[in-house]
Design a protein around this motif. Sequence first.
Motif, short mmCIF file in Angstrom:
data_model
loop_
_atom_site.label_atom_id
_atom_site.label_comp_id
_atom_site.label_asym_id
_atom_site.label_seq_id
_atom_site.Cartn_x
_atom_site.Cartn_y
_atom_site.Cartn_z
N MET A 131 0.85 -1.17 0.00
CA MET A 131 0.00 0.00 0.00
C MET A 131 0.89 1.23 0.00
O MET A 131 1.81 1.35 0.80
N SER A 132 0.63 2.14 -0.91
CA SER A 132 1.41 3.37 -1.03
C SER A 132 0.73 4.50 -0.27
O SER A 132 -0.50 4.60 -0.24
N ALA A 133 1.56 5.36 0.29
CA ALA A 133 1.03 6.52 1.01
C ALA A 133 0.35 7.46 0.02
O ALA A 133 0.76 7.56 -1.13
N PRO A 134 -0.69 8.17 0.47
CA PRO A 134 -1.32 9.15 -0.40
C PRO A 134 -0.29 10.17 -0.89
O PRO A 134 0.52 10.68 -0.10
N PHE A 135 -0.32 10.46 -2.18
CA PHE A 135 0.70 11.30 -2.80
C PHE A 135 0.82 12.66 -2.12
O PHE A 135 1.93 13.10 -1.79
N ASP A 136 -0.29 13.35 -1.90
CA ASP A 136 -0.25 14.69 -1.30
C ASP A 136 0.33 14.66 0.11
O ASP A 136 1.08 15.56 0.50
N LEU A 137 -0.01 13.65 0.87
CA LEU A 137 0.50 13.53 2.23
C LEU A 137 2.00 13.27 2.23
O LEU A 137 2.75 13.90 2.97
N GLN A 138 2.46 12.35 1.38
CA GLN A 138 3.89 12.05 1.31
C GLN A 138 4.66 13.26 0.78
O GLN A 138 5.74 13.57 1.26
N LEU A 185 6.12 7.42 5.08
CA LEU A 185 4.89 7.05 5.78
C LEU A 185 4.64 5.56 5.65
O LEU A 185 4.92 4.96 4.62
N VAL A 186 4.11 4.97 6.72
CA VAL A 186 3.71 3.57 6.70
C VAL A 186 2.29 3.47 7.26
O VAL A 186 1.91 4.22 8.15
N ALA A 187 1.51 2.58 6.69
CA ALA A 187 0.15 2.33 7.17
C ALA A 187 0.24 1.38 8.36
O ALA A 187 0.79 0.30 8.25
N VAL A 188 -0.30 1.81 9.48
CA VAL A 188 -0.25 1.02 10.71
C VAL A 188 -1.67 0.73 11.16
O VAL A 188 -2.49 1.64 11.29
N GLU A 189 -1.94 -0.55 11.39
CA GLU A 189 -3.26 -0.95 11.84
C GLU A 189 -3.46 -0.55 13.29
O GLU A 189 -2.60 -0.79 14.14
N LEU A 190 -4.57 0.09 13.57
CA LEU A 190 -4.92 0.47 14.93
C LEU A 190 -5.41 -0.79 15.64
O LEU A 190 -6.37 -1.42 15.18
N PRO A 191 -4.76 -1.20 16.71
CA PRO A 191 -5.13 -2.46 17.38
C PRO A 191 -6.61 -2.52 17.74
O PRO A 191 -7.19 -1.55 18.19
N GLY A 192 -7.19 -3.67 17.47
CA GLY A 192 -8.59 -3.91 17.83
C GLY A 192 -9.59 -3.28 16.89
O GLY A 192 -10.78 -3.27 17.19
N THR A 193 -9.11 -2.75 15.75
CA THR A 193 -10.02 -2.12 14.78
C THR A 193 -9.61 -2.52 13.37
O THR A 193 -8.58 -3.15 13.16
N ASP A 194 -10.41 -2.09 12.41
CA ASP A 194 -10.05 -2.26 11.01
C ASP A 194 -9.43 -0.99 10.45
O ASP A 194 -9.21 -0.88 9.25
N LEU A 195 -9.14 -0.03 11.32
CA LEU A 195 -8.58 1.26 10.89
C LEU A 195 -7.08 1.18 10.72
O LEU A 195 -6.39 0.48 11.46
N LYS A 196 -6.59 1.95 9.76
CA LYS A 196 -5.15 2.10 9.57
C LYS A 196 -4.82 3.58 9.57
O LYS A 196 -5.58 4.39 9.05
#
Length: 82
Positions: free
Chosen positions: A1-8, A20-31
Amino acid sequence: MSAPFDLQRALDELLGDARLVAVELPGTDLKLWLIDGDNMDRAFTPEETRRILHEPRKSPSGSKASASWISALAPAWPRLRR
């Protein structure tokens, strides 16, 4: 998964070697997109410090809130990974 261009791109302008790295929030489906601590284990240069403190970036949506919230989490990232 690539970081959003504008954010990077905004991060590149602030800290050229930060990624930037996508990190899963423990106990959720959120990253969350967080600054990768593996390549940021160093002191900021005086110029980086100046940019961080004196030129707060707006998020691509125009709000400083999300950028501030994310930057507040970044120092905690190494502790969260343990």
